[in-house]
Design an enzyme around this catalytic site. Structure first.
Site, PDB file in Angstrom:
ATOM      1  N   ASP A 127      -9.098  17.664 -30.424  1.00  0.00           N
ATOM      2  CA  ASP A 127      -9.250  18.417 -29.160  1.00  0.00           C
ATOM      3  C   ASP A 127      -8.743  19.831 -29.464  1.00  0.00           C
ATOM      4  O   ASP A 127      -7.715  20.262 -28.958  1.00  0.00           O
ATOM      5  CB  ASP A 127      -8.469  17.767 -28.005  1.00  0.00           C
ATOM      6  CG  ASP A 127      -6.968  17.715 -28.239  1.00  0.00           C
ATOM      7  OD1 ASP A 127      -6.525  17.641 -29.405  1.00  0.00           O
ATOM      8  OD2 ASP A 127      -6.208  17.762 -27.249  1.00  0.00           O
ATOM      9  N   ASP A 160      -4.288  21.104 -33.956  1.00  0.00           N
ATOM     10  CA  ASP A 160      -5.522  20.465 -34.444  1.00  0.00           C
ATOM     11  C   ASP A 160      -6.182  21.381 -35.477  1.00  0.00           C
ATOM     12  O   ASP A 160      -6.710  20.912 -36.495  1.00  0.00           O
ATOM     13  CB  ASP A 160      -6.522  20.244 -33.299  1.00  0.00           C
ATOM     14  CG  ASP A 160      -5.954  19.427 -32.175  1.00  0.00           C
ATOM     15  OD1 ASP A 160      -6.253  18.223 -32.084  1.00  0.00           O
ATOM     16  OD2 ASP A 160      -5.204  19.996 -31.359  1.00  0.00           O
ATOM     17  N   ASN A 220      -6.696  19.316 -25.040  1.00  0.00           N
ATOM     18  CA  ASN A 220      -5.923  20.550 -24.857  1.00  0.00           C
ATOM     19  C   ASN A 220      -6.643  21.514 -23.916  1.00  0.00           C
ATOM     20  O   ASN A 220      -5.999  22.266 -23.172  1.00  0.00           O
ATOM     21  CB  ASN A 220      -5.683  21.225 -26.209  1.00  0.00           C
ATOM     22  CG  ASN A 220      -4.587  20.534 -27.000  1.00  0.00           C
ATOM     23  OD1 ASN A 220      -3.602  20.070 -26.431  1.00  0.00           O
ATOM     24  ND2 ASN A 220      -4.761  20.457 -28.312  1.00  0.00           N
ATOM     25  N   THR A 242      -6.573  13.192 -33.206  1.00  0.00           N
ATOM     26  CA  THR A 242      -5.432  14.064 -32.930  1.00  0.00           C
ATOM     27  C   THR A 242      -5.501  14.606 -31.498  1.00  0.00           C
ATOM     28  O   THR A 242      -4.904  15.633 -31.191  1.00  0.00           O
ATOM     29  CB  THR A 242      -5.374  15.240 -33.933  1.00  0.00           C
ATOM     30  OG1 THR A 242      -6.553  16.034 -33.774  1.00  0.00           O
ATOM     31  CG2 THR A 242      -5.274  14.749 -35.365  1.00  0.00           C
ATOM     32  N   PHE A 259       1.651  13.843 -24.779  1.00  0.00           N
ATOM     33  CA  PHE A 259       0.426  14.391 -24.182  1.00  0.00           C
ATOM     34  C   PHE A 259      -0.838  13.572 -24.481  1.00  0.00           C
ATOM     35  O   PHE A 259      -1.603  13.239 -23.565  1.00  0.00           O
ATOM     36  CB  PHE A 259       0.216  15.846 -24.650  1.00  0.00           C
ATOM     37  CG  PHE A 259      -1.068  16.433 -24.132  1.00  0.00           C
ATOM     38  CD1 PHE A 259      -1.154  16.930 -22.836  1.00  0.00           C
ATOM     39  CD2 PHE A 259      -2.213  16.476 -24.923  1.00  0.00           C
ATOM     40  CE1 PHE A 259      -2.346  17.448 -22.338  1.00  0.00           C
ATOM     41  CE2 PHE A 259      -3.405  16.998 -24.441  1.00  0.00           C
ATOM     42  CZ  PHE A 259      -3.474  17.485 -23.146  1.00  0.00           C
ATOM     43  N   ASN A 260      -1.107  13.270 -25.744  1.00  0.00           N
ATOM     44  CA  ASN A 260      -2.391  12.624 -26.079  1.00  0.00           C
ATOM     45  C   ASN A 260      -2.538  11.256 -25.417  1.00  0.00           C
ATOM     46  O   ASN A 260      -3.642  10.843 -25.069  1.00  0.00           O
ATOM     47  CB  ASN A 260      -2.547  12.471 -27.601  1.00  0.00           C
ATOM     48  CG  ASN A 260      -2.805  13.788 -28.284  1.00  0.00           C
ATOM     49  OD1 ASN A 260      -3.236  14.761 -27.649  1.00  0.00           O
ATOM     50  ND2 ASN A 260      -2.534  13.843 -29.581  1.00  0.00           N
ATOM     51  N   HIS A 275       2.400  18.597 -35.053  1.00  0.00           N
ATOM     52  CA  HIS A 275       2.004  17.231 -34.681  1.00  0.00           C
ATOM     53  C   HIS A 275       0.778  16.746 -35.470  1.00  0.00           C
ATOM     54  O   HIS A 275       0.826  15.751 -36.183  1.00  0.00           O
ATOM     55  CB  HIS A 275       1.660  17.182 -33.188  1.00  0.00           C
ATOM     56  CG  HIS A 275       2.752  17.628 -32.282  1.00  0.00           C
ATOM     57  ND1 HIS A 275       3.904  16.908 -32.098  1.00  0.00           N
ATOM     58  CD2 HIS A 275       2.858  18.717 -31.472  1.00  0.00           C
ATOM     59  CE1 HIS A 275       4.681  17.538 -31.215  1.00  0.00           C
ATOM     60  NE2 HIS A 275       4.063  18.632 -30.831  1.00  0.00           N
ATOM     61  N   ASP A 276      -0.343  17.436 -35.269  1.00  0.00           N
ATOM     62  CA  ASP A 276      -1.616  16.903 -35.775  1.00  0.00           C
ATOM     63  C   ASP A 276      -1.740  16.934 -37.306  1.00  0.00           C
ATOM     64  O   ASP A 276      -2.273  15.980 -37.899  1.00  0.00           O
ATOM     65  CB  ASP A 276      -2.789  17.638 -35.112  1.00  0.00           C
ATOM     66  CG  ASP A 276      -2.795  17.409 -33.600  1.00  0.00           C
ATOM     67  OD1 ASP A 276      -2.158  16.435 -33.139  1.00  0.00           O
ATOM     68  OD2 ASP A 276      -3.429  18.194 -32.884  1.00  0.00           O
TER      69      ASP A 276
END
Ligand code: BDR
Ligand code: CA
Length: 311
Positions: A11, A16, A40, A125, A166-167, A239-240
């Protein structure tokens, strides 16, 4: 050694984009395709960002647009962190990439079914809407994929609510489908990603590398860092890219086999990944949960990925 064939499901916001950079010229894995989901930002924006990043870096993996909303709830985006475009910061030139005409969910099913079982590793992700749709339409995918290495969830704290990441919160029903699908799921959650924090010094060093990816990384991370500091009071976490690092070098992570269930109904805890670390439910494990990461190995992987692109 055979390099794992990876399908990234993104996203595209700032981290990402960094995951795409890490996977785009990797010598540890083969980026076979990219599927895009709403998260996102809205799907039109996350798709545009994905196309722009790939165009800028000369990444020629096919790109497929997928679901434009979660399974049940209204879309939840993250404009405070990723901006109105979903990737505020970098300025892109004309885009030479176009999306494929097939829907991402159809592509995922076709790709997994037309290859030998165990060929593809799926790396989501963003919210898990595309992946859940594919698994519902084609439950055999669970056994056909080598695994699903997802960024999402946490055994500890959340980052949108005290409980939820979030995801997962952006589409909890989709996450519940994925965790209960029988696929070989690896959860790369906040427990590890929040230990991979980009500071000013490292950002300055990376952005001065003679590489177009390093320049793009610098432009996007500068904006991401400012937003994370302003709204979260934290330096930004990678994160991703941590998922790409896991596929490239699983030994850099410490994981526990656990039962993970997704809270769907709690009024305070919706979207929490309930990770049974102590085995108290006595349910069979359905995921490998990353709990530690060798940060030095991660940063070395990221830096060498950025260096692989031409100036
Ligand atoms: C996740 O949320 C998104 O904003 C990031 O891109 C990452 O995938 C972290 O919670
Ligand atoms: Ca993401």
């Amino acid at each position: 050694m055979v390099r794992p064939k990876v399908i990234l499901d993104v996203d595209t916001g700032h981290d990402d984009a960094a995951a795409i950079m890490m996977a785009g010229r990797s010598d540890a894995l083969d980026l076979a395709a990219i599927t895009v989901v709403s998260g996102n930002q809205s799907l039109d924006k996350t798709l545009r960002n994905t196309l722009n990043v790939c165009s800028e870096l000369g990444i020629d993996a096919p790109i497929y647009a997928g679901m434009d909303r979660p399974l049940i709830e209204a879309p939840r985006h993250a404009p405070r962190i990723h901006g109105e475009s979903g990737l505020d910061g970098p300025v892109f030139g004309p885009c030479s990439c176009v999306a494929e005409s097939a829907h991402a969910v159809d592509f995922l099913i076709k790709a997994a079914r037309s290859a030998q079982a165990g060929t593809y590793t799926l790396v989501p992700t963003g919210p898990l809407t595309n992946v859940a749709m594919a698994l519902r339409l084609a439950p055999d995918l669970a056994g056909r994929l080598a695994g699903i290495v997802l960024m999402g969830g946490s055994a500890g704290r959340g980052n949108v609510t005290p409980s939820a990441e979030f995801n997962i919160l952006a589409d909890p029903e989709a996450a519940a489908i994925v965790f209960s699908s029988g696929a070989r799921v690896t959860m790369i959650g906040l427990d590890v990603t929040t230990t991979l924090v980009l500071d000013d010094e490292r950002l300055a060093r990376y952005r001065s590398l003679p590489s177009r990816a390093a320049r793009l990384f610098g432009a996007s991370m500068e904006r991401y860092m400012a937003a994370c500091r302003a709204y979260l009071g934290e330096f930004p976490a990678m994160h991703d890219p941590a998922c790409v690092a896991y596929v490239s070098d699983p030994e850099a992570f410490g994981v526990a086999e656990c039962r993970v269930d997704v809270e769907l109904s709690g009024s305070l805890t919706r979207g929490r990944t309930v990770v049974d670390l102590a085995g108290v439910t006595r349910k069979a494990p359905n995921a490998r949960v990353a709990l530690t990461v060798d940060a030095a190995r991660f940063w070395a992987m990221l830096e060498s990925a950025l260096r692989r692109y031409p100036d």
